[in-house]
Structure formats: C-alpha cells, structure tokens
Design a protein around this motif. Structure first.
Motif, PDB file in Angstrom:
ATOM      1  N   GLY A  45      92.185  22.495  58.653  1.00 58.72           N
ATOM      2  CA  GLY A  45      91.214  23.531  58.328  1.00 58.72           C
ATOM      3  C   GLY A  45      89.818  23.184  58.807  1.00 58.72           C
ATOM      4  O   GLY A  45      89.563  22.099  59.338  1.00 58.72           O
ATOM      5  N   ALA A  46      88.899  24.105  58.602  1.00 62.37           N
ATOM      6  CA  ALA A  46      87.513  23.904  59.041  1.00 62.37           C
ATOM      7  C   ALA A  46      86.820  22.903  58.131  1.00 62.37           C
ATOM      8  O   ALA A  46      87.023  22.886  56.922  1.00 62.37           O
ATOM      9  N   THR A  47      85.995  22.061  58.727  1.00 59.51           N
ATOM     10  CA  THR A  47      85.265  21.038  57.988  1.00 59.51           C
ATOM     11  C   THR A  47      83.769  21.265  58.121  1.00 59.51           C
ATOM     12  O   THR A  47      83.311  22.102  58.910  1.00 59.51           O
ATOM     13  N   ASP A  48      83.008  20.489  57.366  1.00 61.83           N
ATOM     14  CA  ASP A  48      81.547  20.570  57.473  1.00 61.83           C
ATOM     15  C   ASP A  48      81.082  20.206  58.879  1.00 61.83           C
ATOM     16  O   ASP A  48      80.116  20.773  59.390  1.00 61.83           O
ATOM     17  N   GLY A  74      99.334  33.170  54.530  1.00 63.01           N
ATOM     18  CA  GLY A  74      98.739  31.885  54.862  1.00 63.01           C
ATOM     19  C   GLY A  74      97.684  32.022  55.942  1.00 63.01           C
ATOM     20  O   GLY A  74      96.627  31.375  55.878  1.00 63.01           O
ATOM     21  N   ALA A  75      97.952  32.862  56.957  1.00 60.59           N
ATOM     22  CA  ALA A  75      96.985  33.084  58.029  1.00 60.59           C
ATOM     23  C   ALA A  75      95.721  33.754  57.485  1.00 60.59           C
ATOM     24  O   ALA A  75      94.601  33.401  57.868  1.00 60.59           O
ATOM     25  N   LYS A  76      95.921  34.701  56.573  1.00 56.86           N
ATOM     26  CA  LYS A  76      94.774  35.400  55.990  1.00 56.86           C
ATOM     27  C   LYS A  76      93.920  34.443  55.173  1.00 56.86           C
ATOM     28  O   LYS A  76      92.680  34.453  55.284  1.00 56.86           O
ATOM     29  N   THR A  77      94.565  33.597  54.394  1.00 56.53           N
ATOM     30  CA  THR A  77      93.833  32.619  53.593  1.00 56.53           C
ATOM     31  C   THR A  77      93.080  31.641  54.480  1.00 56.53           C
ATOM     32  O   THR A  77      91.919  31.295  54.213  1.00 56.53           O
ATOM     33  N   PHE A  78      93.745  31.184  55.551  1.00 60.64           N
ATOM     34  CA  PHE A  78      93.108  30.263  56.488  1.00 60.64           C
ATOM     35  C   PHE A  78      91.855  30.896  57.090  1.00 60.64           C
ATOM     36  O   PHE A  78      90.781  30.278  57.127  1.00 60.64           O
ATOM     37  N   ASP A  79      91.978  32.135  57.564  1.00 62.92           N
ATOM     38  CA  ASP A  79      90.841  32.812  58.187  1.00 62.92           C
ATOM     39  C   ASP A  79      89.693  32.992  57.197  1.00 62.92           C
ATOM     40  O   ASP A  79      88.516  32.815  57.553  1.00 62.92           O
ATOM     41  N   GLU A  80      90.020  33.336  55.967  1.00 65.36           N
ATOM     42  CA  GLU A  80      88.978  33.526  54.955  1.00 65.36           C
ATOM     43  C   GLU A  80      88.226  32.226  54.682  1.00 65.36           C
ATOM     44  O   GLU A  80      87.003  32.233  54.520  1.00 65.36           O
ATOM     45  N   GLU A  81      88.961  31.117  54.660  1.00 61.76           N
ATOM     46  CA  GLU A  81      88.318  29.824  54.417  1.00 61.76           C
ATOM     47  C   GLU A  81      87.419  29.431  55.586  1.00 61.76           C
ATOM     48  O   GLU A  81      86.316  28.903  55.386  1.00 61.76           O
ATOM     49  N   VAL A  82      87.899  29.678  56.816  1.00 60.80           N
ATOM     50  CA  VAL A  82      87.069  29.376  57.992  1.00 60.80           C
ATOM     51  C   VAL A  82      85.805  30.228  57.976  1.00 60.80           C
ATOM     52  O   VAL A  82      84.688  29.732  58.208  1.00 60.80           O
TER      53      VAL A  82
END
Length: 459
Positions: A290-293, A326-334
C-alpha cells in the motif's frame, strides 16, 4: 505579377524595442536602435523568412505617445496606413516598465482595426520584468509571448506564431503550407521527446516496469534495495510518438538516505533531478504494502515541481484476488494518503505478468498532451463567468469580489491568472474549487494547475 506577401506590422510605444525586434527577425541592422523616443520615423519594411514562409515585416515609427517631432503627423499617418493593410499586428510592450495606460490605449486602437493581434512582452530577460509580465494578459490578446529582442530569447516562438497566422492556410497570397514542405510546423508535442521519470521507493518494481515498457532487459532488476543508482534512460517510440523513459534510484526517507553512504545520497539527488527534468512522472508504489508516507513525500515533490503524474500500483498480481471491494478499499486508502494528488490517474498493473502495463503509456501520453493544452481566452472567460455566477468568490470583509478577466499564462503545468476588482488571493477552498472546475471542463488530466490572482490595474 507575383503574389502579394502577407504583411506583419510591429506597433507599440516608443522605446519598447520594436526596432531591435525588427533587426532580430530580419537579420539585418536595418532599423536604427537608440534610447531616444521617436528614433524610427519611416515605416521600415523588409522581407523575413521563417520555416520556409516568407512575409513582409514593418517597423512603425513613433505613432503613439508624446513627441516633439515636427514630422509626428506624417509618421503617424504612414504607420496607420501600414496597420490598415496588415494581415497581422504585433503589439510590443516593455516588460520592465510594466503595463501603463498608453499600452491600454494602443491595445484599444489595435483591436478596433479588426486585425489579428499578437502580444509580445519584450525585455523579459530582466528579473524586474518577470514579476509584472502577467498584468499584460488583461489586455485581452491571445497568445501572449515573452521575448527578449536584444538577446533573442522567445523570438523563435514568436515567429512560430506569426507563420501560423500568415503561412499555414491559403490566405490569398498564393502561399500554402503544402507548397512549402519545409514550412510544416509540427506541434511541440509531436516534435520533441516526452521525458518520463519512473520514481518510487526502493524495491517497488520500477526497473521491472521500465523493462516491460521497453520490451527488453534494459535495466538491472534485483531484490536488493539500491540496485539502480544512476538515472538510466532509454528512448521509446509508442504510437509514432517519442518518449524517453528514465529509471531512477529508489528514494528513501531523508533520515535513512545517509545510511546508504555517499553513493545513495548522489543517487537520490539524481532521482530528484530526473523529476525536475521530466514532463510526466510515473510514481510506482507497491500494491502489496500500500501507499506509505514516503510515497506521499515523493508525490509531493512531483506536484511542487509542476510535473504531470500517474500513480502506478505495481505487483497487483499479488493482491487482485481480493476482488472489487479490495480494489476499492485500496484506492480509497491511496487517495486518502495522497489527497493532494487527487488529479493523478491511479493504475493497477503487474510488471511481472505485463497485466495492464500498456495502460501506463496510454495514460502518460494523455497527460503529456493535456499539460500543454491551451484554452482559448474567449472560451475560458465564458466558462468562468458561468461558474462564478453560480458560485461567486467569497468576499473578504465587506468588499464584493468579482472576477473580471481570466487568461492562461502558461502550460506545463497549465497556469492561469485571475484578475479581480479587489482581491489578490482567493480562499484556498475557492481556489481548489476553480481548479477542479477547470480540470473537469477542459480535461486537464494528471497535471497540477497553477492559479494566480491579481487586482486589475485601473485604466
């Protein structure tokens, strides 16, 4: 009888640099240049050739402004005669002095001729001129070009615009672009390479993605962090367009870079330089982690540099089994972690399997084109008028803020100046609103948009 050449007339106040520009374009010291108002009396004419297109260039005398010249009336009459027969007028202004009432008066007179007008802001090699250059956009001419007639900066771009007006179409002069193959002027996008920097943290798959795009093992791939040190670039032709793909070193947090020694410090500096030199940046993140700081920090550097950007979530083959939710959750987190990059397309790819990798080049190509897009001034103002009628700016204090005029002042990234009656800034939420409206309506995909606000000068 040979066909009449198209005529281009330089107009403007005394001492703005018309004669210097005339000499620069014609390649001859035909016009006398001196820091004395009214030095040029006769309307000088000389043929000029650019990219195979020939036109007649006129340098008008002291038609405007105060003058003690006893021949002022004759000089003015001759200049206006040249203007009346012109196919294109170029209003030359002095960037060092900034916008003055006399410029506004001349602009009105040129507009009344009904002729096409280009605006050339001269002497913009001077730092003093750069700050005030934007004020000239409120004169309402499009395009506006910044030049230095003395040193030649920007003159080629001005000549490109001239031949677009007088040389490309058949305008009754017997000159067609097809008659002069050498005068074919491709757009800058088709003429030059698009520089693409592939950036990200170590081990997110940057080199694997580059190799997949190039369809060859161009760069070394290893699980060992720091494998790529130099910024390695390679040309790529995609759909008859030229790109240069640059694979950069992994960029760790500043506190950890020093642990990798001097080599890593230099490598990261090279990666930052590649961002500065790029047209479009592909920010590669690891879909598995996932995306990090640090991903957000790299994205922030790209945004500040004004570069186009696409976020590439690599290693999607490791997570795609999670389904659409899962893809939707990933995109929202990014999107949450990189809220300031909400304009950047987000792609799910696998450099290992090649899944959706062609979409990367397709998106980069689209971003490269839209970040150099220019919006016609009338269309821009018509749109902004409708937007602000429904959602007017927030008024500071008791003063009512009105947007009087908007002009696009640059590309790559697209930049706009808003002239208002009182405000020199917008509330950040309203500026964001305007940027989003511009992006949605005119299709500025994957590129930051710069906005400046100026109080309109009084006539």
């Amino acid at each position: 009888m040979p066909p009449r050449l198209p005529s281009v007339v330089l107009a403007g106040r005394p001492n703005v640099g018309k004669s210097t520009l005339f000499n620069r374009i014609t390649g001859a010291r035909r016009a006398i240049v001196a820091p004395i108002a009214g030095t040029t009396r006769d309307t000088l004419a000389r043929q000029a050739v650019w990219r195979g297109v020939t036109f007649q260039l006129f340098d008008t005398g002291g038609m405007f402004g105060a003058s003690e010249d006893p021949l002022r009336e004759a000089v003015s009459r001759q200049g206006r005669r040249a203007m009346a027969g012109a196919d294109l007028l170029i209003l030359v202004v002095d960037g060092r002095e900034g916008l003055v009432p006399a410029d506004q008066e001349i602009a009105r007179e040129l507009r009344e001729t009904g002729r096409a007008v280009l605006l050339a802001i001269n002497k913009t090699d001077d730092k003093r001129a750069q700050a005030g250059a934007m004020d000239f956009f409120q004169l309402g001419f499009d395009p506006v070009l910044e030049i230095s007639a003395e040193h030649g900066h920007g003159v080629a771009e001005l000549l490109d615009e001239i031949v677009k007006h007088v040389g490309i179409r058949d305008s009754g002069f017997g000159i067609r672009q097809s008659d002069h193959p050498e005068s074919q002027i491709p757009s800058p996008e088709s003429q030059s390479e698009v520089a693409v920097a592939v950036v990200g943290r170590p081990n997110v798959g940057k080199s694997s993605l580059v190799n997949r795009l190039l369809r060859e093992e161009r760069v070394l791939v290893s699980e060992m962090p720091g494998t790529t040190r130099d910024a390695i670039d390679a040309p790529l032709t995609w759909h008859r367009r030229r790109f240069r793909i640059v694979d950069t070193a992994g960029m760790r947090r500043p506190g950890r870079v020093g642990r990798g020694g001097k080599v890593e410090v230099v490598s990261v500096a090279g990666a930052k330089r590649s961002i500065a030199d790029a047209d479009v940046v592909a920010l590669v993140i690891d879909a598995a982690s996932g995306a990090t700081d640090q991903d957000a920090a790299i994205g922030g550097e790209v945004d500040r540099a004004g570069r186009g950007i696409v976020i590439v979530a690599n290693k999607w083959d490791l997570v795609k089994g999670s389904g659409s939710d899962g893809a939707k959750t990933f995109d929202e987190e990014v999107r949450h972690r990189m809220r300031f990059l909400d304009y950047a397309p987000l792609l799910h790819v696998s450099a290992l399997t090649g899944e959706r990798v062609p979409k990367v080049m397709e998106t980069i190509d689209k971003i490269a084109a839209t970040r150099r897009q220019r919006v016609a001034t009338p269309a821009l103002n018509k749109f902004i008028e409708a937007v602000t009628a429904a959602n007017p700016p927030v008024s500071p204090g008791r003063r009512h803020v009105r947007i009087l005029y908007v002009a696009q002042i640059g590309v790559a990234p697209p930049s706009f100046v808003f002239f208002t009656n009182v405000a020199t800034t917008f509330h950040f939420s309203y500026e964001r609103f305007l940027v989003n409206q511009l992006r949605a309506h005119f299709g500025f995909v994957g590129t930051p948009i710069r906005v400046q606000v100026r109080r309109r000068a009084k006539s």
